[in-house]
Enzyme design. Structure first.
Site, mmCIF file in Angstrom:
data_model
loop_
_atom_site.group_PDB
_atom_site.id
_atom_site.type_symbol
_atom_site.label_atom_id
_atom_site.label_comp_id
_atom_site.label_asym_id
_atom_site.label_seq_id
_atom_site.Cartn_x
_atom_site.Cartn_y
_atom_site.Cartn_z
ATOM 1 N N SER A 94 0.796 -1.229 0.000
ATOM 2 C CA SER A 94 0.000 0.000 0.000
ATOM 3 C C SER A 94 0.828 1.277 0.000
ATOM 4 C CB SER A 94 -0.959 0.010 1.191
ATOM 5 O OG SER A 94 -2.028 -0.877 0.960
ATOM 6 N N LYS A 96 0.019 3.521 -2.813
ATOM 7 C CA LYS A 96 -1.069 4.496 -2.754
ATOM 8 C C LYS A 96 -0.540 5.929 -2.701
ATOM 9 C CE LYS A 96 -4.755 1.689 -0.611
ATOM 10 N NZ LYS A 96 -4.165 0.390 -0.321
ATOM 11 N N SER A 121 -5.677 3.438 4.427
ATOM 12 C CA SER A 121 -5.203 2.565 3.353
ATOM 13 C C SER A 121 -6.340 1.761 2.739
ATOM 14 C CB SER A 121 -4.116 1.625 3.875
ATOM 15 O OG SER A 121 -3.302 1.164 2.817
#
Length: 458
Positions: free
Chosen positions: A158, A161, A213
């Site tokens: 993540s 992101k 997240s």
């Protein structure tokens, strides 16, 4: 797995705190198999890409478990005390393979699979992170202070992101409203709890993306940007390449493991540093808790608005921390980008593939940077694109590692800037003879012409 909203604000906060501790596994990682949905979600489809969990290259091999102890029976003879033995040195999994080329991005010293520093005498070495790769850099100057296998290609989880947000923020107005779809609601892994058919402001999806997240928020933002998910991924890769993050290939905007997806600790620091230059990005990763809209489920049940906590324990606990992003998947293990500012100085750190590193270890590395960062020579740089300069003005050379051989100074035979290079040796001799021959031909031709004219006059 379905999670129902718990009544009561205090109860919801306690549940969110417990969930955050579970997700971060001690403060850094986000557990992909868990879900933070506050409303019943559609069944999660089976993943189309499976990753086998393997040990993180270049990290410590965990010690074998201690043998079980047995209680002696009453009246039995006590066993002799075992002779103490020396503690064995820690063993490590094989180092990662690094294919960074002859001249790695950021400096020639960064192509190694080991640790590289340039610490002068009298200054302690930086604490090590038990991770496959990491990078610690000055966030303002771009100077890299310490690194380990910085260009190893690994799953980003993540932390990707960060690139997703950096790419879509210029494209999507935070005041815009996005309607959730069934595919958003059924996103694999961590979710903030979007319910299909309900409207969500983009600015709250940004918060869910970066603070919790949330994969459902990642997909909703990516598909709402120009060109949909495919267009977002294309721009994500172009953005990374433009920053000099050439190890990065984005395939899934949520960061879940996907075939061909990769990044590196060097790239994560570059991307995190660029994202922290945006005021809106800093505001999201620097928020401890934000409200998230409620929703109406298909059966008419109303989910009231609820608080979304920031799951980055480094940001929540380290004095001066300003961000950035945690990550965890089966293939990536724990990944992380963090930044902090104290006394007018800022540092950024990233690590990839670890099973033991948490926010305390990152904090120790940051403490070292604030105490000794100004005394350490750089081993590379995040600034790989020279600044634009006026025509005719030479650009300044970027910072180079101290072991790089400097360019030799010009010799007396070398041309100086603004001068035309002069021929030497054989070339000069040929030009001399050629010039003399041409002169002789011209003299003879002039003589013949003069003789001819004199003859006509006669």
């Amino acid at each position: 797995m379905t999670h129902h909203r718990t009544p009561g604000r205090r109860t919801r906060r306690a549940a969110a705190a417990a969930l955050g501790a579970t997700l971060t596994l001690g403060g850094v990682a986000q557990a992909a198999p868990a879900t933070t949905s506050r409303a019943p979600a559609a069944p999660t489809p089976a993943p189309t890409f499976a990753v086998t969990r393997t040990p993180c290259a270049g990290t410590r091999v965990p010690p074998p478990p201690a043998p079980p102890t047995r209680r002696g029976r009453a009246g039995a003879t006590a066993s002799p005390t075992p002779t103490p033995t020396a503690t064995p040195s820690p063993s490590y999994y094989p180092a990662p393979v690094v294919r960074a080329g002859e001249h790695p991005v950021g400096g020639d010293q960064l192509g190694t699979s080991g640790i590289v520093t340039a610490v002068p005498a009298g200054v302690p070495q930086p604490p090590q992170l038990d991770a496959t790769s990491y990078v610690l850099a000055d966030q303002q100057t771009g100077t890299i202070l310490a690194a380990k296998a910085p260009h190893a290609h690994l799953y980003p989880a993540s932390t990707l992101k960060t690139l997703t947000a950096l790419t879509v923020m210029p494209q999507l107005d935070p005041k815009r409203v996005v309607t959730a779809t069934a595919s958003d609601q059924a996103a694999e892994g961590t979710r903030v709890g979007m319910v299909a058919g309900n409207p969500y402001p983009v600015h709250q999806l940004y918060g869910a993306l970066l603070m919790q997240s949330a994969n459902d928020a990642a997909y909703a933002l990516a598909r709402s940007a120009p060109g949909g998910v495919a267009g977002t991924l294309q721009r994500m890769n172009a953005t990374a390449a433009g920053l000099g993050a050439r190890d990065t290939v984005a395939v899934d905007p949520s960061g879940l493991d996907a075939q061909g997806q990769r990044s590196s600790a060097y790239d994560l620091v570059v991307i995190g540093r660029a994202a922290m230059q945006r005021k809106d990005f800093r505001s999201y990763v620097g928020t401890r808790e934000m409200p998230f809209p409620g929703a109406k489920q298909p059966d008419g049940t109303v989910v009231t608005p609820y608080a979304v906590p920031n799951l980055n324990h480094f940001f929540m606990n380290y004095p001066g921390a300003t961000g950035v992003k945690t990550g965890y998947t089966t293939g990536a293990h724990r990944t992380f980008i963090g930044s902090a500012t104290r006394g007018g100085r800022s540092y950024v750190v990233s690590f990839m593939c670890s099973d033991t590193a948490d926010w305390h270890h990152v904090a120790a590395m940051m403490d070292w940077a604030f105490a000794h960062g100004t005394k350490v020579s750089g081993v590379g740089t995040l600034d790989t694109t020279p600044p634009a300069t006026p025509t005719g003005t030479p650009s300044a050379s970027p910072s180079v590692p101290p072991t790089v051989t400097p360019v030799p100074a010009p010799t007396s035979s070398s041309p100086t800037a603004g001068q035309t290079p002069q021929p030497t040796g054989v070339a000069r001799a040929l030009l001399t003879w050629w010039g003399a021959g041409v002169l002789a031909v011209l003299v003879l031709a002039a003589g013949a012409l003069l003789t001819r004219r004199l003859g006509r006059k006669r």
